[in-house]
Motif scaffolding. Structure first.
Motif, PDB file in Angstrom:
ATOM      1  N   CYS A  49       0.843  -1.203   0.000  1.00 40.86           N
ATOM      2  CA  CYS A  49       0.000   0.000   0.000  1.00 40.86           C
ATOM      3  C   CYS A  49       0.872   1.246   0.000  1.00 40.86           C
ATOM      4  N   HIS A  50       2.105   1.089  -0.436  1.00 39.50           N
ATOM      5  CA  HIS A  50       3.081   2.181  -0.499  1.00 39.50           C
ATOM      6  C   HIS A  50       2.557   3.289  -1.414  1.00 39.50           C
ATOM      7  N   VAL A  51       2.664   4.534  -0.954  1.00 36.78           N
ATOM      8  CA  VAL A  51       2.297   5.698  -1.763  1.00 36.78           C
ATOM      9  C   VAL A  51       3.341   6.793  -1.552  1.00 36.78           C
ATOM     10  N   TYR A  52       3.333   7.752  -2.471  1.00 38.99           N
ATOM     11  CA  TYR A  52       4.122   8.964  -2.332  1.00 38.99           C
ATOM     12  C   TYR A  52       3.134  10.090  -2.020  1.00 38.99           C
ATOM     13  N   VAL A  53       3.302  10.741  -0.889  1.00 41.27           N
ATOM     14  CA  VAL A  53       2.403  11.815  -0.477  1.00 41.27           C
ATOM     15  C   VAL A  53       2.839  13.108  -1.157  1.00 41.27           C
ATOM     16  N   ALA A  54       1.865  13.807  -1.766  1.00 39.09           N
ATOM     17  CA  ALA A  54       2.167  15.085  -2.409  1.00 39.09           C
ATOM     18  C   ALA A  54       2.793  16.039  -1.392  1.00 39.09           C
ATOM     19  N   LYS A  55       3.743  16.820  -1.868  1.00 40.07           N
ATOM     20  CA  LYS A  55       4.540  17.691  -1.005  1.00 40.07           C
ATOM     21  C   LYS A  55       3.686  18.560  -0.084  1.00 40.07           C
ATOM     22  N   ASP A  70      10.572   1.175   8.757  1.00 40.89           N
ATOM     23  CA  ASP A  70      11.233  -0.092   8.441  1.00 40.89           C
ATOM     24  C   ASP A  70      10.573  -0.766   7.239  1.00 40.89           C
ATOM     25  N   MET A  71       9.235  -0.736   7.166  1.00 40.42           N
ATOM     26  CA  MET A  71       8.531  -1.347   6.035  1.00 40.42           C
ATOM     27  C   MET A  71       8.765  -0.553   4.758  1.00 40.42           C
ATOM     28  N   ILE A  72       8.782   0.763   4.857  1.00 38.03           N
ATOM     29  CA  ILE A  72       9.029   1.598   3.677  1.00 38.03           C
ATOM     30  C   ILE A  72      10.420   1.311   3.116  1.00 38.03           C
ATOM     31  N   ASP A  73      11.393   1.058   3.987  1.00 40.50           N
ATOM     32  CA  ASP A  73      12.742   0.720   3.521  1.00 40.50           C
ATOM     33  C   ASP A  73      12.743  -0.542   2.671  1.00 40.50           C
ATOM     34  N   MET A  74      11.754  -1.411   2.866  1.00 42.31           N
ATOM     35  CA  MET A  74      11.668  -2.657   2.099  1.00 42.31           C
ATOM     36  C   MET A  74      10.825  -2.501   0.834  1.00 42.31           C
ATOM     37  N   ALA A  75      10.165  -1.363   0.670  1.00 45.36           N
ATOM     38  CA  ALA A  75       9.358  -1.119  -0.525  1.00 45.36           C
ATOM     39  C   ALA A  75      10.268  -0.877  -1.728  1.00 45.36           C
ATOM     40  N   ILE A  76       9.734  -1.076  -2.905  1.00 42.91           N
ATOM     41  CA  ILE A  76      10.475  -0.800  -4.131  1.00 42.91           C
ATOM     42  C   ILE A  76      10.442   0.705  -4.378  1.00 42.91           C
ATOM     43  N   GLU A  77      11.594   1.287  -4.630  1.00 40.12           N
ATOM     44  CA  GLU A  77      11.753   2.702  -4.939  1.00 40.12           C
ATOM     45  C   GLU A  77      11.183   3.644  -3.879  1.00 40.12           C
ATOM     46  N   PRO A  78      11.589   3.480  -2.609  1.00 43.11           N
ATOM     47  CA  PRO A  78      11.114   4.427  -1.597  1.00 43.11           C
ATOM     48  C   PRO A  78      11.711   5.815  -1.836  1.00 43.11           C
ATOM     49  N   GLU A  93      -9.445  17.312   8.112  1.00 47.96           N
ATOM     50  CA  GLU A  93      -8.333  18.175   7.720  1.00 47.96           C
ATOM     51  C   GLU A  93      -7.585  17.647   6.504  1.00 47.96           C
ATOM     52  N   LEU A  94      -7.730  16.362   6.215  1.00 45.00           N
ATOM     53  CA  LEU A  94      -7.042  15.764   5.067  1.00 45.00           C
ATOM     54  C   LEU A  94      -7.904  15.749   3.807  1.00 45.00           C
ATOM     55  N   ASP A  95      -9.041  16.440   3.849  1.00 45.67           N
ATOM     56  CA  ASP A  95      -9.913  16.508   2.674  1.00 45.67           C
ATOM     57  C   ASP A  95      -9.118  17.053   1.486  1.00 45.67           C
ATOM     58  N   GLY A  96      -9.016  16.253   0.427  1.00 50.21           N
ATOM     59  CA  GLY A  96      -8.276  16.635  -0.767  1.00 50.21           C
ATOM     60  C   GLY A  96      -6.858  16.104  -0.824  1.00 50.21           C
ATOM     61  N   ILE A  97      -6.451  15.316   0.171  1.00 47.34           N
ATOM     62  CA  ILE A  97      -5.089  14.770   0.172  1.00 47.34           C
ATOM     63  C   ILE A  97      -4.807  14.059  -1.150  1.00 47.34           C
ATOM     64  N   THR A  98      -3.612  14.267  -1.648  1.00 49.15           N
ATOM     65  CA  THR A  98      -3.206  13.669  -2.919  1.00 49.15           C
ATOM     66  C   THR A  98      -2.016  12.751  -2.686  1.00 49.15           C
ATOM     67  N   VAL A  99      -2.141  11.535  -3.201  1.00 45.65           N
ATOM     68  CA  VAL A  99      -1.048  10.577  -3.124  1.00 45.65           C
ATOM     69  C   VAL A  99      -0.797  10.003  -4.513  1.00 45.65           C
ATOM     70  N   TYR A 100       0.457   9.661  -4.749  1.00 45.32           N
ATOM     71  CA  TYR A 100       0.879   9.088  -6.028  1.00 45.32           C
ATOM     72  C   TYR A 100       1.222   7.622  -5.814  1.00 45.32           C
ATOM     73  N   LEU A 101       0.811   6.793  -6.745  1.00 49.32           N
ATOM     74  CA  LEU A 101       1.047   5.352  -6.648  1.00 49.32           C
ATOM     75  C   LEU A 101       2.342   4.999  -7.374  1.00 49.32           C
ATOM     76  N   PRO A 102       3.185   4.205  -6.735  1.00 48.02           N
ATOM     77  CA  PRO A 102       4.466   3.836  -7.367  1.00 48.02           C
ATOM     78  C   PRO A 102       4.272   3.019  -8.635  1.00 48.02           C
ATOM     79  N   ARG A 103       5.184   3.210  -9.548  1.00 49.11           N
ATOM     80  CA  ARG A 103       5.168   2.462 -10.815  1.00 49.11           C
ATOM     81  C   ARG A 103       5.218   0.956 -10.552  1.00 49.11           C
ATOM     82  N   SER A 104       5.917   0.557  -9.483  1.00 51.32           N
ATOM     83  CA  SER A 104       6.074  -0.868  -9.152  1.00 51.32           C
ATOM     84  C   SER A 104       4.761  -1.526  -8.756  1.00 51.32           C
TER      85      SER A 104
END
Length: 106
Positions: A49-55, A70-78, A93-104
């Motif tokens: 369920c790895h994601v990249y959180v928008a800045k 520790d789990m993120i360190d084991m993800a592909i392309e952290p 407060e997180l209404d509109g949060i944007t996350v990007y899904l890894p290519r992997s």
């Protein structure tokens, strides 16, 4: 109900209304958003369920726990903005949060 925005590796955008208290992984699975599997059910045992959180949203989240790191360190392309979506609980407060899904995970 707050909304989350998921953007896949091809730039496709998906939006989902997620109840307060539910995590982003559950919201993605419940809304059939490809790219977040959540194979372990949210117990931080797989990083599917790895994601990249928008800045602009990173500072609005509590810091990752040592176990999550520790789990993120084991993800592909952290990356610096990597998080496990099972550990991001939706709030008003997180209404509109944007996350990007890894290519992997595509």
């Amino acid at each position: 109900m707050p909304r989350a925005i998921y953007i896949d590796a091809k730039g496709n955008q998906f939006e989902a209304d997620i109840p307060v208290g539910q995590n982003l992984m559950e919201g993605a699975v419940d809304n059939m958003i490809d790219g977040i599997l959540g194979e372990c059910g949210g117990v931080m045992a797989c990083a599917t369920c790895h994601v990249y959180v928008a800045k602009e949203w990173q500072d609005k989240l509590p810091p990752a726990s040592e176990r999550e790191d520790d789990m993120i360190d084991m993800a592909i392309e952290p990356e610096e903005n990597s998080r496990l979506s099972c550990q991001i609980e939706m709030t008003e407060e997180l209404d509109g949060i944007t996350v990007y899904l890894p290519r992997s995970q595509f």
